[in-house]
Design an enzyme around this catalytic site. Structure first.
Site, PDB file in Angstrom:
ATOM      1  N   LYS B 170       0.872  -1.254  -0.060  1.00 27.10           N
ATOM      2  CA  LYS B 170       0.043   0.085   0.021  1.00 27.10           C
ATOM      3  C   LYS B 170       0.829   1.299  -0.062  1.00 27.10           C
ATOM      4  O   LYS B 170       1.851   1.331   0.892  1.00 27.10           O
ATOM      5  CB  LYS B 170      -0.913   0.303   1.121  1.00 27.10           C
ATOM      6  CG  LYS B 170      -1.966   1.101   1.124  1.00 27.10           C
ATOM      7  CD  LYS B 170      -3.079   0.667   0.265  1.00 27.10           C
ATOM      8  CE  LYS B 170      -3.934   1.838  -0.075  1.00 27.10           C
ATOM      9  NZ  LYS B 170      -5.193   1.537  -1.059  1.00 27.10           N
ATOM     10  N   SER B 242      -0.942  -0.596  -4.571  1.00 29.92           N
ATOM     11  CA  SER B 242      -2.332  -0.002  -4.507  1.00 29.92           C
ATOM     12  C   SER B 242      -2.007   1.279  -3.729  1.00 29.92           C
ATOM     13  O   SER B 242      -1.482   1.161  -2.737  1.00 29.92           O
ATOM     14  CB  SER B 242      -3.029  -0.955  -3.686  1.00 29.92           C
ATOM     15  OG  SER B 242      -4.489  -0.631  -3.728  1.00 29.92           O
TER      16      SER B 242
END
Lengths: 377, 377, 377, 377
Positions: B170, B242
């Site tokens: 992330k 992401s």
């Protein structure tokens, strides 16, 4: 005798005629006058303010007219929305007279060809209904007018119920400007209160018209306008309907197999039980294999309907399509079913249309495949 | 010894804790303190202004903290966007100490259980990098910091390169308000000029960091910041990255199989060559079958990346995702790959994340499967 | 005696508490326990799947609770959608006891201050209704429960009808998952068939509840559920209602002027006849000027409602908001009215909420202004 | 002598010719051959995949051609996007020869009319540049070709720099399919990497071309391609540029006042400093009042540009347009400026075009007003 041929051509924009021009003018595979119907996927949003459908139709009409065709008698079914991998394209249905007498063949072609033999193969019929009043769209009146039109198209094609595999209908919707002519009192129908919703009701009534014509439902099932977009137990397994601003009537195209066809194409169908029912694609292809042998055919195009499951679930798991206020659920449904079917046939140039009200079971939809028998050496 | 367990729970909204509460408090399958990482799909747009990720993380942190966990040391990878059939859900990775001495077991459980035997199975490592400066996001600096972090996480897990099957990261993005702190002169990077674009560059640099750590690319390939989002020959086959507004650093989760694992789960991976490459899903499942026998396993979850093919074509046919100004292409890519993979595993509760820059080949992406060995009678 | 104060603070994200923390902890202008209501504009889509409202409320509740407030008794009216120039922000309504006896003042403050004199100024009342059943949302049952709640809030504030200038209500909507509990038979209401539509019906019933409580309509006007979202001759000139997924009841905030107020703020209102009726903003400001002299006041915030004119026209010219399938018309309506009002007050940090069913005349909406008397030297 | 006339007509769809047909065939106010330029607002998204512009142009061309006009020499500036209150419409610029000799007048009209007297009034010039190569779009090459074209159009109109009030340009963009012809190596420009971004760079280069032609910037300011979309200190106060897929060249329309005009129209302009600068509309109208007296004129149309302030703030307050991944910021900018200007002139049938790169100061844009002198009794 008449022979039906099918051609699929990609488009780089809604007004791209290059593929059609190539077939008609360069390759001379058919004459503009012999075009009977055109089904296209255009790259708009597929919803109310999608002018790509109208742009495509206007461009096609102008071309066909300039080449001597009776352009207004052609059935144009432009379906907006090529979400995900779907490729903008057109499927051209051509019907032309072929000569059957051997001597006649010899005289003209100066070769010894056998006259073609009729066999089970693709045939089609078309019908244009009258224009609908705004207050008729999405009601039982529309259901009945469509049912009569489907029967007329079947008769024209010499098709009986059991051999019909796809009834494609382009139907109207109600934009805000039209709604004003009806008024906003309490007697207005749901279809008349919301442009996007009017698309659903128009598709729904057209689909029930098909179901009625083919005996899939009984006239007794149609108790009131309220069954439309409500009682989803009533549906057709071969109807595919698509709404657009660019017309006020319904244009009907019935496709099936006739025993005395001269076409090299066939059509089969199945029903997707839900959006992820890839098995249905295999089932539709299998029925092709039965007639032709395992590798004895080639898929020309797949025609299917998609909708976001109205229960809010697919395979018991929640989906978010119906509560997404940024993207209309019909758009996402096309992306999903388009991807699933394209992954099976490994071809994204397929026809997937959104909004499957009364077309197949809730959350699912009909799927038809046109295939061509492989040429023998 | 440590044992890794994996749980998948659906969510009715980004702040829905009911499934987690059930596992922790009702079924008591694990303690809040043993949660190591949580990967979730939340129902936002997955783009810049997606606050569902932050909402989910804030809710989870508050819950874990109130149950005694060191909530800030958990890795949260919330990926926005459940387009199409995708179901909002969380995958919880739990790691707890297990007792190995038989006598110890007898004493505590008062039953004659054999101590568990280690075997090839799931293991994991995590790492939190430092916060990045705005001008570092999407640059080679980020690539190197991430590469070092991936190696640290592998070391912590005792994993060697060949046994790594998924590196999930992330990473941050640059919103307009942050951009102002850098200025708008001509030295700003592409990532700094456009919030949506900054997501791509942050994902890209993170993925190249994985590729660098695993030796999939060489330091010599990284000639300048310009290779990022440009030279797509450079990619990792196991990276999944992401971006989100809710963090300023990178959170890294490395998943692989270790020979001395006590987990009942395994992980395998493959690479999708394009968005319709359903065969890759079968390949990833096959490697599971090799270890376990044909029906000797059950898919827990699939983790894959999706992107609109940058050539504008899939299987030689035009797609319209990159020219659609109404819906961002990352959204459509998730809908497509989600539908394809879900149709193979017949489960829409899978993890599909958008934007696969340097994650798998252009237009394709990595796909990992966590499966659980079937219980023997 | 009680004194009402009003504070406006910008937010950088739905969970940004920095402004509130500054007022409470740094400037110490009020205590967390004295917060009565918070009205906010958050940067979601303002439609069904807008979780920024819930994220903001959860963050505020956690903060207020941790600072000793009865956080559940505060009225939170988060309105999603800051389209165009609108700035995400919160308006905090604080009510605290003030000491009136001069001696008491001397004792505590050790300075010779005169006790404050009551005058015409801002006052408020709040009420939380019971949770609604899904089948009650958007029906006459809701209208009546809301009407009773408005009266209760007015009584609590000591407000009579003629002094009420704004009744702000946060009301629930029906997401797909909830709809399933009701079933999909033909007796379901329009609100129950479509999540986005349920927002309109919930706002509409709440607004009619205000109109009923204030005598703007008669109980005899409410002949059936069909008047809701249908007979737009029935409306309130001071109702402002806003739907969200984050609650199942209605939260009511009544604002008006009382003769014995100790607040330094006042409220006035007017009605916009259409989206471009900038004159209404001037009218609302004028009534402020009458009390205070031309420059004797400062606008704290403007609160208004916006909707796409249901006739499809503004000033006799066609608009396309209702037929736009890419952007919901409530979003565009907020952008338009927000720009018009902000251009008059030259401040984009205003409260504009979408969907003005039965709130002002069709296509228009109520507009209220809270202003503060200029300080005298 | 030539006389310029201006007509404004609403459209019910991009292919609605009813208004034009009425003017040409029913009212016979002008001949199709005399149409010089048409500026339209069409109801698409105004971004990459907006085919309403092309649909409108194709429909207009077909009509004009069928009525004997040299349809390819007309300048068509269709600007997509009628967000908010904006009304789809066309402004038709007509230029026809008028007879000046009194005797000639008498002979033909059999009435004693005085020959018209020339005065300060509207005049125009047009120019079509050559087609651009994909790699030229958004570069200094484009700036220079446009500058030469603007000068040519001014010369044709007999206009000097100080009398130019609006230079409207329609310019091309680069869709994904075109981009492939250039390749994706590292030498590609920003415009070539992203379709939506290519619109900005094309508008920007065209606007700098205007600034260069009018002496608003110096050739020395154009140090490299990097100034485009970067150094916003360089701008034109009269340029309005609009990109579309439907052309590969630039079409230029220069509007100004000439001392020897026979038109009953005038043009004036001002510059909006920011999106809420309603005072600029008044300023533009005032310059009309100076010439004509307070009520001696009527606004025919307003032409202005809109953009989301690149600093992320308007009047010191944050806006969310640049971080909104659901709606492109050009769409919201049009909605905002359209509402502000329409609220001043109380007419939503105005021309507001999005994307004001180098057109006016950052966050603001040029605004021009065409007005008609009131008829004397």
């Amino acid at each position: 005798m008449k022979k039906v041929s099918v051609f699929k051509i990609p488009q780089s924009s809604p007004d791209d005629l290059s593929g059609l021009i190539d077939l008609v003018e360069v390759q001379q595979l058919f004459a503009a006058q012999d075009v009977v119907a055109i089904m296209g996927k255009t790259e708009g949003n597929g919803c109310v303010n999608d002018f790509t459908r109208g742009f495509a139709v206007a461009t096609l009409k102008a071309y066909l007219k300039s080449h001597g065709a009776a352009a207004d008698r052609v059935v144009y079914v432009m379906s907006g929305g090529t979400e995900g991998v779907l490729t903008p394209h057109m499927t051209i249905f051509v019907q032309c007279e072929i000569s059957l007498s051997a001597s006649d063949g010899e005289q003209h072609e100066h070769v010894h060809t056998k006259p073609p033999t009729p066999r089970l193969g693709l045939t089609l019929g078309v019908y244009h209904t009258r224009d609908f009043l705004v207050e008729e769209i999405g009601t039982l009146v529309m259901v009945e007018v469509v049912a009569a039109g489907v029967k007329a198209a079947m008769d024209a094609a010499g098709l009986t119920t059991e051999h019909v595999h796809l009834v494609q209908i382009k139907c109207p919707l109600i934009v805000t400007a039209l709604r004003k002519t009806v008024g906003t009192d309490m007697t207005t129908t749901a279809a008349q209160q919301d442009s996007y919703k009017s698309m659903a009701h128009s598709r729904a009534a057209s689909a029930l018209g098909v179901a009625l014509a083919l005996g899939e439902i009984s006239p007794l099932d149609l108790t009131s306008d309220n069954v439309i977009c409500n009682n989803y137990d009533l549906f057709s397994s071969v109807a595919s309907t698509s709404a657009g601003v660019e017309l006020q009537n319904c244009e009907i195209l019935v496709l099936g197999n006739a025993p005395d066809s001269y076409s090299d194409c066939y059509i089969a169908h199945s029903v997707m039980a839900h959006a992820l029912d890839s098995a249905a694609v295999y089932r539709a292809r299998e029925s092709a294999a039965i007639v032709n042998g395992d590798d004895g055919y080639k898929v020309v195009n797949v025609f299917c309907k998609a909708e976001a499951d109205p229960t809010g679930q697919v395979l018991g798991c929640r989906h978010t399509m119906l509560d997404d206020s940024d993207i209309n659920h019909t758009r996402m449904a096309r992306a999903v079913v388009g991807a699933v079917v394209a992954s099976v046939v490994q071809d994204p140039m397929i026809y997937v249309s959104g909004g499957a009200e009364h077309q197949g079971p809730p959350g699912g939809g009909p799927i038809a495949v046109i295939y061509r028998a492989a040429q023998k050496p």
